[in-house]
Design a protein around this motif. Structure first.
Motif, PDB file in Angstrom:
ATOM      1  N   VAL A   6       0.834  -1.195   0.000  1.00 17.98           N
ATOM      2  CA  VAL A   6       0.000   0.000   0.000  1.00 17.98           C
ATOM      3  C   VAL A   6       0.875   1.253   0.000  1.00 17.98           C
ATOM      4  CG1 VAL A   6      -1.665   1.359   1.331  1.00 17.98           C
ATOM      5  CG2 VAL A   6      -1.970  -1.104   1.123  1.00 17.98           C
ATOM      6  N   ARG A   7       1.910   1.235   0.823  1.00 22.87           N
ATOM      7  CA  ARG A   7       2.797   2.397   0.923  1.00 22.87           C
ATOM      8  C   ARG A   7       3.585   2.606  -0.374  1.00 22.87           C
ATOM      9  NH1 ARG A   7       4.087   4.545   5.713  1.00 22.87           N
ATOM     10  NH2 ARG A   7       6.302   4.695   5.240  1.00 22.87           N
ATOM     11  N   ARG A   8       4.027   1.530  -1.005  1.00 22.99           N
ATOM     12  CA  ARG A   8       4.737   1.665  -2.284  1.00 22.99           C
ATOM     13  C   ARG A   8       3.822   2.276  -3.341  1.00 22.99           C
ATOM     14  NH1 ARG A   8       6.777  -3.547  -0.996  1.00 22.99           N
ATOM     15  NH2 ARG A   8       5.314  -4.510  -2.448  1.00 22.99           N
ATOM     16  N   SER A  47      -2.142  14.971  -3.471  1.00 24.15           N
ATOM     17  CA  SER A  47      -0.803  14.750  -2.926  1.00 24.15           C
ATOM     18  C   SER A  47      -0.818  14.752  -1.408  1.00 24.15           C
ATOM     19  CB  SER A  47       0.159  15.835  -3.434  1.00 24.15           C
ATOM     20  OG  SER A  47       0.164  15.897  -4.843  1.00 24.15           O
ATOM     21  N   ALA A  48      -1.560  15.697  -0.825  1.00 22.14           N
ATOM     22  CA  ALA A  48      -1.645  15.772   0.639  1.00 22.14           C
ATOM     23  C   ALA A  48      -2.271  14.506   1.208  1.00 22.14           C
ATOM     24  CB  ALA A  48      -2.461  16.995   1.049  1.00 22.14           C
ATOM     25  N   SER A  49      -3.296  14.006   0.526  1.00 21.36           N
ATOM     26  CA  SER A  49      -3.933  12.787   1.011  1.00 21.36           C
ATOM     27  C   SER A  49      -2.979  11.604   0.917  1.00 21.36           C
ATOM     28  CB  SER A  49      -5.213  12.504   0.213  1.00 21.36           C
ATOM     29  OG  SER A  49      -4.921  12.174  -1.131  1.00 21.36           O
ATOM     30  N   ASN A  50      -2.111  11.587  -0.099  1.00 22.03           N
ATOM     31  CA  ASN A  50      -1.105  10.528  -0.206  1.00 22.03           C
ATOM     32  C   ASN A  50      -0.140  10.576   0.964  1.00 22.03           C
ATOM     33  OD1 ASN A  50      -0.897  11.062  -3.791  1.00 22.03           O
ATOM     34  ND2 ASN A  50      -2.244   9.699  -2.643  1.00 22.03           N
ATOM     35  N   ILE A  51       0.283  11.794   1.354  1.00 21.63           N
ATOM     36  CA  ILE A  51       1.211  11.939   2.476  1.00 21.63           C
ATOM     37  C   ILE A  51       0.554  11.480   3.778  1.00 21.63           C
ATOM     38  CG2 ILE A  51       2.493  13.611   3.870  1.00 21.63           C
ATOM     39  CD1 ILE A  51       2.853  15.267   1.299  1.00 21.63           C
ATOM     40  N   GLY A  53      -1.856   9.394   3.940  1.00 27.72           N
ATOM     41  CA  GLY A  53      -1.993   7.945   3.816  1.00 27.72           C
ATOM     42  C   GLY A  53      -0.709   7.211   4.161  1.00 27.72           C
ATOM     43  N   LEU A  54       0.430   7.761   3.743  1.00 24.18           N
ATOM     44  CA  LEU A  54       1.713   7.137   4.073  1.00 24.18           C
ATOM     45  C   LEU A  54       1.934   7.102   5.583  1.00 24.18           C
ATOM     46  CD1 LEU A  54       3.950   8.720   1.285  1.00 24.18           C
ATOM     47  CD2 LEU A  54       3.511   6.277   1.597  1.00 24.18           C
ATOM     48  N   ALA A  55       1.612   8.224   6.247  1.00 26.40           N
ATOM     49  CA  ALA A  55       1.775   8.278   7.701  1.00 26.40           C
ATOM     50  C   ALA A  55       0.797   7.339   8.397  1.00 26.40           C
ATOM     51  CB  ALA A  55       1.581   9.710   8.191  1.00 26.40           C
ATOM     52  N   ALA A  56      -0.469   7.366   7.940  1.00 28.47           N
ATOM     53  CA  ALA A  56      -1.508   6.563   8.594  1.00 28.47           C
ATOM     54  C   ALA A  56      -1.254   5.070   8.419  1.00 28.47           C
ATOM     55  CB  ALA A  56      -2.878   6.947   8.040  1.00 28.47           C
ATOM     56  N   THR A  57      -0.908   4.649   7.208  1.00 30.83           N
ATOM     57  CA  THR A  57      -0.671   3.220   6.986  1.00 30.83           C
ATOM     58  C   THR A  57       0.605   2.749   7.672  1.00 30.83           C
ATOM     59  OG1 THR A  57       0.380   3.771   4.858  1.00 30.83           O
ATOM     60  CG2 THR A  57      -1.937   3.125   4.810  1.00 30.83           C
TER      61      THR A  57
END
Length: 292
Positions: A6-8, A47-51, A53-57
């Motif tokens: 997911v993170r990749r 882009s903000a949601s991706n960041i 998402g990276l932190a949350a996951t």
């Protein structure tokens, strides 16, 4: 869930979203197009949601601990909730700017390069939405699926901007701020939808209706006389449940425990996204009828 994958996926999409947002913002400001700048801001929140998402996951992938015995999966949902709130703020800004543009009457300067940038970024967004949706469904990631819907809406927004360019070119300059207002309304609606879905998960609402499927699964297991009080909570892909089953009261504890383990394994395997099932054993009637 395969949080590493997911993170990749989020890293790949983040890079593409940054490219799209920067291109729209630069050429939108050069052209003086409010609708294009609004679309760029919309893309920047991809882009903000991706960041987020990276932190949350990253947190969600942590194993259960003393303070979080059920794991950290809801941090992914919490990240989704933050994205929804940010989108509402963006919608407010876009609508406010659209109203200002209506009163000033500024006309955007549209060129072939501006249109080309919008077309190219739209094609990228279509690829991102399809790719993210496919991976999200494969991994049963609620964040990737929700984010793919966010990106898909960006595609429709970009198409509406291109339509606005065409109308402005035909001599109707008010089309640009009016479309910006429509974009703001679309972003606001999306934010409310995301908040609602995340709120359902965080308040343990039933997000997946699987009662009938579970009933059929349990009915096929030898030794189960009946079942009731099935409950399920959690996001799709990270669900937990409990169920009461009745068995022959003459069974030994070991036999009843074996049936409970079989029920747990069958539900976990038969319901996509089910991670844990707690089975409560109750005595039924000796004639084989379920105890009421």
């Amino acid at each position: 869930m395969e949080y590493d994958r997911v993170r990749r996926t989020l890293w790949v999409i983040l890079i593409l979203n940054v490219i799209v947002a920067v291109a729209k913002a630069v050429f939108g400001l050069m052209a003086g197009s409010m609708s294009m700048v609004a679309d760029a801001l919309h893309s920047s929140f991809d882009s903000a949601s991706n960041i987020i998402g990276l932190a949350a996951t990253g947190i969600a992938a942590r194993p259960p601990d003393r303070d979080h015995p059920y794991g950290h999966a809801k941090f992914e949902t919490f990240g989704t909730l933050l994205v929804g709130g940010m989108l509402l703020l963006t919608a407010y800004w876009v609508i406010s700017e659209g109203v200002v543009r209506l009163t000033t009457g500024a006309v955007p300067h549209i060129t072939a390069l501006t249109v080309g940038v919008m077309v190219a970024t739209t094609v990228i967004n279509i690829f991102v939405a399809l790719y993210e949706r496919r991976v999200g469904e494969e991994l049963r990631s609620s964040f990737l699926i929700a984010d793919s819907e966010h990106t898909k809406s960006d595609v429709f927004v970009s198409l509406s901007v291109l339509l606005g360019f065409a109308v402005v070119y035909l001599g109707y300059p008010l089309a640009d701020p009016l479309i910006a207002l429509a974009i703001g309304a679309l972003i606001g609606r999306m934010g409310l939808s995301i908040i609602r879905e995340a709120g359902m998960v965080l308040t343990d609402a039933a997000t997946v209706q699987c009662e009938e499927n579970v009933r059929e699964i349990v009915a096929r297991i030898r030794g189960v006389l009946g079942s009731h009080e099935f409950r399920c909570r959690g996001a799709p892909g990270e669900m937990m449940a409990d169920i009461h089953i009745t068995v022959d009261p003459g069974m030994t504890v070991e036999e009843a425990h074996g049936i409970a383990e079989e029920v747990e394994a069958a539900i976990t395997e038969g319901v996509p996204g089910m991670k844990e099932v707690v089975v409560h054993i109750e005595p039924g009637e000796r004639d084989g009828r379920e105890k009421i």
